[in-house]
Design a protein around this motif. Structure first.
Motif, PDB file in Angstrom:
ATOM      1  N   ALA A 159       0.831  -1.208   0.000  1.00 39.96           N
ATOM      2  CA  ALA A 159       0.000   0.000   0.000  1.00 39.96           C
ATOM      3  C   ALA A 159       0.862   1.253   0.000  1.00 39.96           C
ATOM      4  O   ALA A 159       0.678   2.160  -0.817  1.00 39.96           O
ATOM      5  N   GLY A 160       1.814   1.309   0.928  1.00 39.48           N
ATOM      6  CA  GLY A 160       2.665   2.492   1.013  1.00 39.48           C
ATOM      7  C   GLY A 160       3.576   2.656  -0.178  1.00 39.48           C
ATOM      8  O   GLY A 160       3.792   3.771  -0.672  1.00 39.48           O
ATOM      9  N   ILE A 161       4.116   1.535  -0.673  1.00 40.28           N
ATOM     10  CA  ILE A 161       5.041   1.612  -1.810  1.00 40.28           C
ATOM     11  C   ILE A 161       4.321   2.066  -3.070  1.00 40.28           C
ATOM     12  O   ILE A 161       4.825   2.914  -3.821  1.00 40.28           O
ATOM     13  N   SER A 162       3.132   1.511  -3.336  1.00 40.73           N
ATOM     14  CA  SER A 162       2.382   1.939  -4.522  1.00 40.73           C
ATOM     15  C   SER A 162       1.941   3.391  -4.388  1.00 40.73           C
ATOM     16  O   SER A 162       1.961   4.145  -5.376  1.00 40.73           O
ATOM     17  N   ALA A 163       1.578   3.811  -3.169  1.00 41.00           N
ATOM     18  CA  ALA A 163       1.214   5.218  -2.959  1.00 41.00           C
ATOM     19  C   ALA A 163       2.419   6.124  -3.206  1.00 41.00           C
ATOM     20  O   ALA A 163       2.280   7.213  -3.795  1.00 41.00           O
ATOM     21  N   ALA A 164       3.602   5.702  -2.771  1.00 37.60           N
ATOM     22  CA  ALA A 164       4.807   6.507  -3.004  1.00 37.60           C
ATOM     23  C   ALA A 164       5.046   6.698  -4.493  1.00 37.60           C
ATOM     24  O   ALA A 164       5.414   7.800  -4.946  1.00 37.60           O
ATOM     25  N   GLY A 212       4.500  15.485  -5.987  1.00 36.14           N
ATOM     26  CA  GLY A 212       5.332  16.271  -5.080  1.00 36.14           C
ATOM     27  C   GLY A 212       6.418  15.423  -4.459  1.00 36.14           C
ATOM     28  O   GLY A 212       6.669  14.283  -4.867  1.00 36.14           O
ATOM     29  N   ARG A 213       7.039  15.962  -3.436  1.00 37.76           N
ATOM     30  CA  ARG A 213       8.156  15.295  -2.763  1.00 37.76           C
ATOM     31  C   ARG A 213       7.618  14.301  -1.736  1.00 37.76           C
ATOM     32  O   ARG A 213       6.762  14.655  -0.914  1.00 37.76           O
ATOM     33  N   VAL A 214       8.153  13.094  -1.765  1.00 32.10           N
ATOM     34  CA  VAL A 214       7.638  11.990  -0.951  1.00 32.10           C
ATOM     35  C   VAL A 214       8.737  11.407  -0.073  1.00 32.10           C
ATOM     36  O   VAL A 214       9.854  11.174  -0.542  1.00 32.10           O
ATOM     37  N   THR A 215       8.397  11.157   1.194  1.00 30.37           N
ATOM     38  CA  THR A 215       9.221  10.325   2.067  1.00 30.37           C
ATOM     39  C   THR A 215       8.359   9.185   2.574  1.00 30.37           C
ATOM     40  O   THR A 215       7.261   9.403   3.083  1.00 30.37           O
ATOM     41  N   LEU A 216       8.851   7.956   2.434  1.00 27.86           N
ATOM     42  CA  LEU A 216       8.169   6.776   2.965  1.00 27.86           C
ATOM     43  C   LEU A 216       8.978   6.235   4.131  1.00 27.86           C
ATOM     44  O   LEU A 216      10.197   6.058   4.029  1.00 27.86           O
ATOM     45  N   LEU A 217       8.292   5.968   5.238  1.00 29.05           N
ATOM     46  CA  LEU A 217       8.938   5.452   6.440  1.00 29.05           C
ATOM     47  C   LEU A 217       8.443   4.039   6.723  1.00 29.05           C
ATOM     48  O   LEU A 217       7.235   3.796   6.839  1.00 29.05           O
ATOM     49  N   GLU A 218       9.378   3.096   6.827  1.00 29.04           N
ATOM     50  CA  GLU A 218       9.056   1.702   7.165  1.00 29.04           C
ATOM     51  C   GLU A 218       9.776   1.330   8.452  1.00 29.04           C
ATOM     52  O   GLU A 218      10.987   1.549   8.580  1.00 29.04           O
ATOM     53  N   ALA A 219       9.037   0.765   9.397  1.00 24.85           N
ATOM     54  CA  ALA A 219       9.605   0.445  10.705  1.00 24.85           C
ATOM     55  C   ALA A 219      10.678  -0.639  10.640  1.00 24.85           C
ATOM     56  O   ALA A 219      11.671  -0.584  11.373  1.00 24.85           O
ATOM     57  N   GLU A 220      10.477  -1.615   9.777  1.00 31.09           N
ATOM     58  CA  GLU A 220      11.379  -2.772   9.725  1.00 31.09           C
ATOM     59  C   GLU A 220      12.615  -2.477   8.872  1.00 31.09           C
ATOM     60  O   GLU A 220      12.627  -1.519   8.103  1.00 31.09           O
TER      61      GLU A 220
END
Length: 358
Positions: free
Chosen positions: A12-17, A24-32
């Motif tokens: 979900a997050g990766i496809s949204a990124a 615009g400018r994107v930062t994705l944060l993954e806990a693992e």
């Protein structure tokens, strides 16, 4: 200051990124330490567009062209079969109607899967419209798109705090602080926890455990052309996997968000249900694992801005449909954020909106 901070590095997050990187400018944060670690790394990886409630089916159907053609496509033939005892005739009839399977004879079913037990299997249905998804390739394609547009992908970034001010959001994580004007909550089983941290009302998502066992090819058969097989009412399923067979009890046990593992007793019960319908016993298990399938209260994805805090965007409740719906779900998210007319119909947009929860 970024335009978008996405919490969650599953599909979900990766496809949204990927989609939002065009806006615009994107930062994705993954806990693992790695992307796709939880539910996205433990998927049965099947594209069955008629699986789920109507809004889910609409998203799946709207995703088919992307799955089939984008970057050369990620689908390959698999097929789907449902088998049942005579006592399960009612559930069988509902299943094949819901998922548009044709009823076939037990002899035809055994021609495809020779280990089916003719003393147990009385009813069978089959369709070709279920296909394997190359989930790793799909993730890599979306990542390539996101990074190509300058998105920052940060792993090992477990979120510890979220603050909001007039300029947007500041997210504190194990990998530092990150700011953005919009926060996208794609945190899988942890979405309600992220909402609480952000001061947004949780929507009562429920993570449910589903376990898998990987066993050797039954009887040494070549499984290459075997379909994915479900028991009536989804009481179990099995699917070829790189020369072996994965078998699941298809359980939905409510859990708190955590790094899930399989329950030995549940696995044993599921394997027993599978064994009742086949002629080859399970002699050993190669490996086992579990994942959390997280649902909203109505079991439909939640995609849209929060009805009270509109710069907090929900992309949640994928349940067991995350990969197969990801192209259309991420495109809908981008369309809503950009103020464009969505490709899916208005009724589906409304059915997916967080506003439905009041």
């Amino acid at each position: 200051m970024q335009d978008f901070v996405i919490i969650g590095g599953g599909i979900a997050g990766i496809s949204a990124a990927a989609r939002l990187s065009h806006l615009g400018r994107v930062t994705l944060l993954e806990a693992e330490p790695a992307l796709g670690y939880h539910a996205s790394g433990r998927s049965a990886a099947l594209f069955e567009p008629r699986y789920g409630l109507a809004p889910v089916v609409e998203l799946s159907l709207a995703s088919e062209e992307h799955h089939r053609h984008a970057n050369g496509g990620v689908l390959s033939p698999r097929g789907m079969m449902i088998v049942a005892r005579q006592s399960e005739a009612e559930a069988f009839a509902e299943d094949i109607a819901d998922m548009a399977l044709d009823q076939i004879t037990v002899e035809e079913a055994r021609g495809m899967v020779p280990i089916l037990n003719p003393e147990a299997v009385a009813l069978a249905g089959y369709a070709t419209h279920a296909e394997d998804i190359d989930t790793d390739l799909l993730i890599q394609n979306f990542l390539r798109e996101a990074r190509g547009n300058g998105a920052s992908i940060v792993t090992g970034a477990r979120v510890t705090g979220i603050a909001r001010d007039a300029g947007g959001w500041t997210v504190t994580s194990a990998a530092g602080s990150h700011s953005g004007r919009m926060l996208v909550n794609a945190a899988g089983a942890w979405v309600d926890g992220v909402a609480q941290m952000a001061g947004v009302r949780p929507l009562k998502f429920q993570p449910n455990r589903r376990s898998m066992a990987r066993i050797p090819a039954p009887g040494g058969h070549d499984l290459t052309r075997w379909p994915m097989i479900f028991g009536a009412g989804e009481g179990w399923y099995c699917k070829p996997d790189a020369g072996a067979l994965i078998v699941s009890p298809a359980e939905e046990h409510p859990m708190e968000a955590h790094d899930a593992w399989a329950d030995d007793m549940v696995l044993a019960e599921g394997l027993a249900r599978y064994e009742e319908m086949v002629t080859e016993p399970v002699t050993r298990m190669i490996s086992n694992w579990a994942g959390l399938r997280t649902f909203a209260p109505d079991r439909v994805l939640v995609i849209g801005p929060d009805s009270v805090v509109p710069d907090f965007f929900w992309l949640a409740g994928q349940g067991g449909y995350g990969f197969q719906t990801s192209p259309a779900a991420s495109q809908l998210a981008a369309d809503l954020i950009a103020g464009r007319a969505p490709a899916v119909d208005a009724a589906t947009v409304s059915a997916l909106s967080p506003a439905r929860f009041g």
